[in-house]
Design a protein around this motif. Structure first.
Motif, PDB file in Angstrom:
ATOM      1  N   ARG A 217       7.575  15.520  20.746  1.00  0.00           N
ATOM      2  CA  ARG A 217       6.191  15.154  21.060  1.00  0.00           C
ATOM      3  C   ARG A 217       5.206  15.929  20.198  1.00  0.00           C
ATOM      4  O   ARG A 217       4.174  15.394  19.787  1.00  0.00           O
ATOM      5  N   PRO A 258       2.576   7.118  11.359  1.00  0.00           N
ATOM      6  CA  PRO A 258       1.637   6.301  12.146  1.00  0.00           C
ATOM      7  C   PRO A 258       0.918   5.267  11.279  1.00  0.00           C
ATOM      8  O   PRO A 258       0.888   5.368  10.048  1.00  0.00           O
ATOM      9  N   LYS A 565      -2.040   5.349  17.133  1.00  0.00           N
ATOM     10  CA  LYS A 565      -1.122   5.896  18.136  1.00  0.00           C
ATOM     11  C   LYS A 565      -0.031   4.913  18.561  1.00  0.00           C
ATOM     12  O   LYS A 565       0.869   5.289  19.313  1.00  0.00           O
ATOM     13  N   GLN A 568       3.765   5.750  17.679  1.00  0.00           N
ATOM     14  CA  GLN A 568       4.257   6.878  18.462  1.00  0.00           C
ATOM     15  C   GLN A 568       4.509   6.465  19.912  1.00  0.00           C
ATOM     16  O   GLN A 568       5.520   6.836  20.515  1.00  0.00           O
ATOM     17  N   GLN A 569       3.587   5.701  20.479  1.00  0.00           N
ATOM     18  CA  GLN A 569       3.754   5.264  21.867  1.00  0.00           C
ATOM     19  C   GLN A 569       4.918   4.293  22.014  1.00  0.00           C
ATOM     20  O   GLN A 569       5.554   4.248  23.066  1.00  0.00           O
ATOM     21  N   LEU A 575       3.793   8.981  26.112  1.00  0.00           N
ATOM     22  CA  LEU A 575       2.544   9.360  25.449  1.00  0.00           C
ATOM     23  C   LEU A 575       1.399   8.524  26.010  1.00  0.00           C
ATOM     24  O   LEU A 575       1.513   7.317  26.181  1.00  0.00           O
ATOM     25  N   HIS A 577      -2.940   7.609  25.989  1.00  0.00           N
ATOM     26  CA  HIS A 577      -4.240   7.687  25.334  1.00  0.00           C
ATOM     27  C   HIS A 577      -5.308   7.597  26.405  1.00  0.00           C
ATOM     28  O   HIS A 577      -5.337   6.653  27.197  1.00  0.00           O
ATOM     29  N   SER A 585      -0.741   3.490  27.956  1.00  0.00           N
ATOM     30  CA  SER A 585       0.604   3.732  27.440  1.00  0.00           C
ATOM     31  C   SER A 585       1.183   2.386  27.005  1.00  0.00           C
ATOM     32  O   SER A 585       0.559   1.337  27.180  1.00  0.00           O
TER      33      SER A 585
END
Length: 612
Positions: A217, A258, A565, A568-569, A575, A577, A585
Motif C-alpha cells: 500500500r 498509475p 487512483k 491502484q484501486q 484503497l 478515495h 472504492s
C-alpha cells in the motif's frame, strides 16, 4: 447419492452405530487418545475408498475402529460433494461423548453446513466451537471451512482472520492450490482499522502477511521502490513464501503505474433534455481541474455515433475519456470493437465487465446506500428489521436490493411494507406493529371485566429497526406516525433512511417531526469540513440550483479526481478515495462503490455523526 442408495446407506450407518454402542468396552472413554492400527490403514488407504465403501467396511467393524471408519466416510462424503450424508454421519456420532470424536466432528459439520448453504447453522457452529480443542487436522479443516464461509457471506475481515489461522497451521508448507491467493484477496479488502484488529494476538506468519500488505500500500504506483521494498520484506521474513511463490496479483502490483493523462476528453449530452445534467457535471470537472493545471480538457457532444466520437478523440490525441452519461451510450461504446482509450463511464453498463479492458463505471447508485445499511444492521446484530417503501419503481428496487443483501448475511428476508398514498400510512403502520391485534385483546378483556378498563394498545417488540425508503415529503409524514404508534412501554424503534429522504431545502423548516431519524448522505450535501470552502464558492455561484444537479456537480468533481487512483484501486480494493460523493472504492467488476456519511436529526438541528 441416488434415491435407491440412500435408504441402504443410512440403514448400514444406523445399524453399525447401534452395534458399536452395544459392544464398545466401557474402558474406551478413559483410554488416552492414540492412533490405532485401523486408523493408520484408513488414513493411508482413504483416497482409494468412496464414502459408500467406507460405510460398508464400517458395518463389519465395531467400537472405535468402526467410528474411525465412519469419520473417514464423512470426510469422503464432503470430498464427493455429498454434505447431507456427511451431516447424517455426524449427527449419529455426536451422541457418543468420546473426546477424540468431539475433537473431529465440528470441522465436518461446519463444512457440511457450508456446502448446504445452511449459513445460520454454520455461523452458530463457529460460535459454539473452540478450535484450540480440535485435533490438528480438524483444526486446519475448520479454519479452511470458516474462511470459505465468510468469503461466501462477503465478510472479508472475518474471512481474512480464518485464512490467516489456516496459514499459521500450514506453517512452511507450500500452498499447492489458490489458498494464498484467496487469503490475499480478502486481506486487500480491509481498511486500516480492520487490519489493526488482526494484529491482536497474531502469530509470526500473520504479522508477516500484514507487513506485506502495508508495504504494498505504501509503495503502490512506484515500481522501483516497490521492488526494493518487496526484497527487503523477503529478507525480514525468510520463513514466508518466496517472492515468485506469492500470488500473481502481488507481483503484478510491483509493475503497476498509475494513469497520468494530460489530455482528457469528456463525453456529455451537450444538447437536448439532459443538457442541465451535463452542465452540472462539467462544472464539477472544471472545479476539480483547478488543482491540475497541466491537464487539458476537451468536452465533446456524446449524442453522436461512436465512430464520429472516435475520430474526434484520435484527432485530439486523447489519453483518457470520462463519460458518456446515458447507459445506452455507455453500452454502444463498449460494443464498439476498437475503443483503445481507458474510460471512466458515468453510468453502469448492461453488459458484463471485460477483464482485459481499462473501463470503469461511476454512478450515484442508491443501491450502495442499501448495501451500506444492511452492513450496519449486521454489525449491530439486528435480527428483524422491516422495510417501509413508497410504491414506485425506484423505491421498490431499493427495497428488493436491501432484502437480497440481508439474506446474503444469512438472515431471513425482512418484512416489506409498501404504501401508495397518505391515506394508507396509518393502517399500514398499524398492520406492521400489530396494533389491531392488541386492540382486539383490549376489547375482549373489557367484555369480561365490569366497569371501565384503562388500557393502551401494545405494539410488537420483535422489530429491531425500520428502514424507510421515501422522498422528503413522505418521510415527514411517516416518521411521526411511527413515533406515536410505538407504545410507551416498548423500546424505542430506531428508524433509518437513505439520501432520498433528505433535502437541504426542507432542512430549513422545523426538524422536530424528524427527530431521531438517521440516514446516509454524500459529504457534499452535508458540507463537511474538507469541502467548506468549495461549498461556499459553489453556493455563491449557484445559489438556487436544484439539489439533484448539486449531486451531479459532486460526481463530476470526483470523476476527475479518481483517474490517477483507478489502477491502484483495481488491484487493492481496500484503497479509498475521500470524495464529495462519499468514500470511494472499486469492486472487482470495476464499479465505483460509495460509502456515504451518516447524519441524524435532533429536535433542533441536523448533525453529521460517526457510524451509528
Amino acid at each position: 447419492m441416488s434415491s435407491k442408495q440412500k435408504p441402504w446407506l443410512l440403514a448400514v450407518l444406523l445399524t453399525g452405530l447401534l452395534i458399536g454402542c452395544a459392544q464398545q468396552p466401557s474402558t474406551v472413554i478413559s483410554q488416552p487418545e492414540r492412533e490405532p492400527e485401523v486408523r493408520e490403514e484408513v488414513v493411508s488407504e482413504q483416497p482409494a475408498y468412496t464414502a459408500e465403501q467406507l460405510l460398508q467396511r464400517a458395518s463389519r467393524q465395531q467400537g472405535r475402529q468402526q467410528q474411525e471408519l465412519f469419520v473417514a466416510a464423512a470426510n469422503a462424503a464432503l470430498t464427493e460433494a455429498n454434505p447431507r450424508l456427511a451431516l447424517a454421519i455426524v449427527q449419529e456420532l455426536s451422541s457418543l461423548q468420546e473426546p477424540w470424536l468431539q475433537a473431529r466432528l465440528p470441522a465436518i459439520e461446519l463444512e457440511a453446513r457450508r456446502q448446504l448453504q445452511q449459513y445460520p447453522l454454520a455461523l452458530q457452529k463457529i460460535e459454539q466451537s473452540r478450535p484450540t480443542e480440535l485435533a490438528a487436522s480438524a483444526r486446519l479443516a475448520f479454519s479452511l471451512s470458516a474462511a470459505r464461509l465468510f468469503q461466501q457471506l462477503q465478510q472479508p475481515a472475518k474471512a481474512a482472520y480464518w485464512w490467516l489461522q489456516w496459514d499459521e497451521l500450514t506453517a512452511l508448507q507450500r500452498a499447492e492450490d489458490d489458498s494464498w491467493q484467496q487469503l490475499w484477496q480478502q486481506l486487500i479488502q480491509l481498511d486500516n482499522t480492520e487490519l489493526e484488529q488482526l494484529r491482536h494476538n497474531a502469530g509470526a506468519r500473520t504479522l508477516a502477511w500484514l507487513q506485506l500488505n502495508n508495504t504494498i500500500r505504501q509503495q503502490l504506483g512506484r515500481p522501483e521502490a516497490m521492488q526494493s521494498a518487496l526484497q527487503q520484506w523477503q529478507r525480514n521474513y525468510p520463513q514466508m513464501p518466496l517472492l515468485d511463490e506469492l500470488p500473481a496479483t502481488i507481483m503484478a502490483l510491483a509493475e503497476l503505474t498509475p494513469f497520468q493523462p494530460k489530455r482528457i476528453a469528456v463525453l456529455l449530452p451537450i444538447h437536448g433534455q439532459l443538457r442541465p445534467h451535463a452542465q452540472a457535471i462539467q462544472n464539477g470537472i472544471l472545479a476539480a481541474a483547478v488543482n491540475q493545471p497541466d491537464t487539458e480538457l476537451f468536452f465533446i457532444d456524446s449524442l453522436q455515433q461512436p465512430e464520429v466520437i472516435q475520430q474526434e478523440l484520435q484527432a485530439l490525441n486523447i489519453e483518457f475519456v470520462i463519460g458518456p452519461l446515458q447507459r445506452s451510450q455507455v453500452d454502444a461504446i463498449r460494443q464498439h470493437g476498437d475503443w483503445p482509450w481507458p474510460t471512466l463511464f458515468l453510468n453502469q453498463s448492461g453488459l458484463p465487465a471485460e477483464p482485459d479492458r481499462d473501463q470503469y463505471f461511476f454512478s450515484l447508485s442508491l443501491e450502495d446506500e442499501a448495501s451500506q445499511l444492511a452492513a450496519l444492521f449486521q454489525r449491530r446484530d439486528y435480527r428483524r428489521p422491516v422495510v417501509i417503501h413508497a410504491q414506485n419503481t425506484s423505491s421498490e428496487r431499493l427495497a428488493q436490493h436491501f432484502s437480497r443483501e440481508w439474506r446474503a448475511y444469512g438472515h431471513q428476508a425482512p418484512e416489506l411494507y409498501g404504501f401508495a398514498g397518505r391515506d394508507e400510512l396509518e393502517p399500514m403502520i398499524a398492520r406492521l406493529l400489530e396494533l389491531e391485534a392488541s386492540r382486539q385483546r383490549v376489547r375482549q378483556i373489557s367484555q369480561l371485566i365490569p366497569g371501565e378498563v384503562e388500557s393502551e394498545p401494545h405494539s410488537r417488540r420483535d422489530i429491531d429497526a425500520v428502514y424507510l425508503i421515501a422522498d422528503p415529503t413522505q418521510t415527514r409524514l411517516l416518521k411521526p406516525f411511527l413515533d406515536v404508534s410505538v407504545s410507551s412501554t416498548a423500546p424505542s424503534l430506531p428508524v433509518y433512511a437513505s439520501s432520498r429522504s433528505h433535502s437541504i431545502q426542507a432542512d430549513r423548516t422545523d426538524h422536530r417531526d424528524l427527530a431521531g431519524l438517521t440516514f446516509t448522505e454524500m459529504p457534499w450535501m452535508l458540507t463537511v469540513q474538507q469541502s467548506q470552502q468549495l461549498r461556499a464558492e459553489f453556493d455563491q455561484l449557484f445559489p438556487e440550483q436544484d439539489e439533484s444537479l448539486q449531486r451531479l456537480f459532486a460526481m463530476g468533481y470526483d470523476a476527475l479526481q479518481l483517474i490517477p487512483k483507478l489502477r491502484q484501486q483495481q488491484q487493492l480494493p481496500a484503497l479509498r478515495h475521500q470524495g464529495l460523493t462519499g468514500e470511494l472504492s472499486l469492486t472487482p467488476e470495476r464499479n465505483i462503490r460509495r460509502q456515504l456519511d451518516w447524519a441524524r436529526y435532533s429536535q433542533t438541528a441536523l448533525q453529521r455523526i460517526r457510524e451509528p
